[in-house]
Design an enzyme around this catalytic site. Structure first.
Site, short mmCIF file in Angstrom:
data_model
loop_
_atom_site.label_atom_id
_atom_site.label_comp_id
_atom_site.label_asym_id
_atom_site.label_seq_id
_atom_site.Cartn_x
_atom_site.Cartn_y
_atom_site.Cartn_z
N ARG A 59 11.19 18.21 15.32
CA ARG A 59 11.82 16.75 16.15
C ARG A 59 12.44 17.69 17.32
O ARG A 59 12.65 16.49 18.79
CB ARG A 59 13.04 16.52 14.91
N THR A 60 12.99 18.62 17.37
CA THR A 60 13.80 19.26 18.56
C THR A 60 12.92 18.87 19.63
O THR A 60 13.37 18.80 20.73
CB THR A 60 14.32 20.10 18.12
N LYS A 88 1.94 40.14 24.53
CA LYS A 88 1.63 40.75 25.12
C LYS A 88 2.83 42.31 24.89
O LYS A 88 2.59 43.23 25.60
CB LYS A 88 0.79 41.26 26.51
N ARG A 109 14.45 28.10 21.31
CA ARG A 109 14.60 28.14 19.78
C ARG A 109 14.65 29.40 19.49
O ARG A 109 13.11 29.67 19.88
CB ARG A 109 14.60 27.02 19.50
N HIS A 138 23.84 24.66 16.62
CA HIS A 138 22.13 23.41 16.85
C HIS A 138 23.21 22.65 18.17
O HIS A 138 23.21 21.65 17.09
CB HIS A 138 21.38 23.33 15.91
#
Ligand code: CP
Length: 312
Positions: A59-60, A88, A109, A138
Site C-alpha cells: 500500500r504505502t 554492493k 521505508r 508511519h
C-alpha cells in the site's frame, strides 16, 4: 492556512499541530474531489519522487507512486533495495546523497528506527518516513487513519478509539495516537497481550499532552464503548517463531465481536490483514478498511506531496 509542510521533512508527527492537521485534511478532501472529477492534474509536473523501500510494502509504496503520478510528477520506484547498489555495499548515507541528486522528495521505508531522521540530516531534499523499524513511526499512515475517522464522524473530538493487537510493533499506532492527542476529549484504549503493549515513549507523549488513555488485556472489557476499533496485525517479522505462535490468535475480530459493537462504530485496519479479522467481517458496513481506508491513502498522500512540493 499557513503551509508548514512546504519543503519540510515528514519523519514524525511530533511537530504537527491542530492547524497543520486541519490543513492536510482539507487538502486531502480537495484531492479526493480532484480525482473523482478529473482523475488527477499536472500540479507536480517536473517534480520527481524517489521511493526507497528497504522493507516490503504494497500500500504505502504503490499509493505514493500513484499519488505522484496522479499529480503529474515523475517517479523512481525502488520497492526492494536488493536490486540496487546497496547489495554492493553502498552505505545508507551514500544512497541518500545519490538519490538527492535525482529527486525532489524521497520516501523511505527502513527496518531501523530513526533511519529517515538520519537521511534528513544528510540531505536538504524533503524526506517522508514510510515506516521505520518495529517501533518507529508511519506518519502518512497515521494521517490516513485520522482522515478516515474524520470523514466518517465529521469530527475527532469526543471519540473513543480502541486499538487492539500487537501494539509493541506497530508504527502506525504510534503515529495515530500522537495525532489524536491534538484533539480535545479523545479517549484511547489500548488492548494487547501483556508482552505486546505500547512503548514508554508513546505513553510519555500521551501523558505529556494529558490524553485520557487506558490499557487492557481483554477486548471484551471495552469493545461495547468503541467508536473506532483499530485492529493491528501481529508482526511476525519482528518476533521469534515461539512468541508469534503464542500471541498470533490472542485477538480475533469476528461476528461475535461485531455483535458487541455500537451500530455507528467503525473498524479500521492498516492492512495487510492475516487472521486478526475474519473475512465475514469485511461485509459489515462498519468494516471500512478495504472499501474506504485504502483509497484514502491515495488522497492523503496526494495531499502531502502537494503541500510539501508545491510551494505556490
Ligand atoms: N499499511 C501499510 O503500511 O501497508 P504496506 O506495508 O503494504 O505498505
Amino acid at each position: 492556512m499557513k503551509n508548514n509542510f512546504s519543503d519540510k521533512d515528514l519523519v514524525t508527527v511530533d511537530s504537527l499541530g491542530r492547524s497543520d492537521l486541519d490543513l492536510v485534511i482539507s487538502k486531502a478532501c480537495e484531492m479526493e474531489n480532484l480525482v473523482e472529477k478529473y482523475g488527477g492534474s499536472n500540479i507536480l509536473k517536473g517534480k520527481i519522487l524517489a521511493a526507497l523501500f528497504y522493507e516490503p510494502s504494497s500500500r504505502t509504496f504503490s499509493s505514493f507512486i500513484a499519488a505522484m503520478q496522479r499529480l503529474g510528477g515523475g517517479i523512481i520506484p525502488l520497492n526492494n533495495m536488493t536490486n540496487t547498489s546497496v547489495v554492493k555495499g553502498e552505505t545508507f548515507e551514500d544512497t541518500i546523497r545519490v538519490f538527492s541528486a535525482y529527486a525532489d522528495v524521497i520516501v523511505i521505508r527502513h527496518g531501523e528506527v530513526g533511519a529517515p531522521q538520519k537521511a534528513a540530516k544528510i540531505t536538504s531534499v524533503p524526506i517522508i518516513n514510510a515506516g521505520d523499524g518495529s517501533a518507529g513511526e508511519h506518519p502518512s499512515q497515521g494521517l490516513i487513519d485520522l482522515y478516515t475517522i474524520w470523514k466518517i464522524f465529521h469530527k475527532i473530538e469526543n471519540l473513543h478509539i480502541v486499538m487492539v493487537g500487537d501494539l509493541a510493533h506497530y508504527r502506525g499506532v504510534n503515529s495515530l495516537a500522537k495525532l489524536l492527542a491534538n484533539y480535545k476529549k479523545v479517549k484511547i484504549s489500548f488492548v494487547s497481550h501483556n508482552i505486546l503493549k505500547i512503548n514508554d515513549n508513546l505513553k510519555n507523549a500521551l501523558l505529556q499532552k494529558k490524553v485520557e488513555f487506558y490499557e487492557y488485556e481483554k477486548l471484551d472489557d471495552v469493545i461495547s464503548q468503541a467508536d473506532v476499533l483499530n485492529v493491528t496485525r501481529v508482526k511476525k517479522e519482528y518476533m521469534t517463531d515461539e512468541l508469534y505462535e503464542k500471541v498470533k490468535s490472542a485477538y480475533i475480530v469476528n461476528s461475535a465481536t461485531l455483535a458487541k459493537m455500537k451500530k455507528n462504530s467503525i473498524i479500521i485496519h492498516n492492512l495487510p490483514r492475516i487472521n486478526e479479522i475474519t473475512p465475514d467481517v469485511d461485509l459489515d458496513p462498519r468494516a471500512v478498511y478495504f472499501h474506504y481506508q485504502v483509497r484514502n491513502g491515495l488522497y492523503m498522500r496526494m495531499a502531502l506531496l502537494d503541500l510539501i512540493l508545491n510551494n505556490k
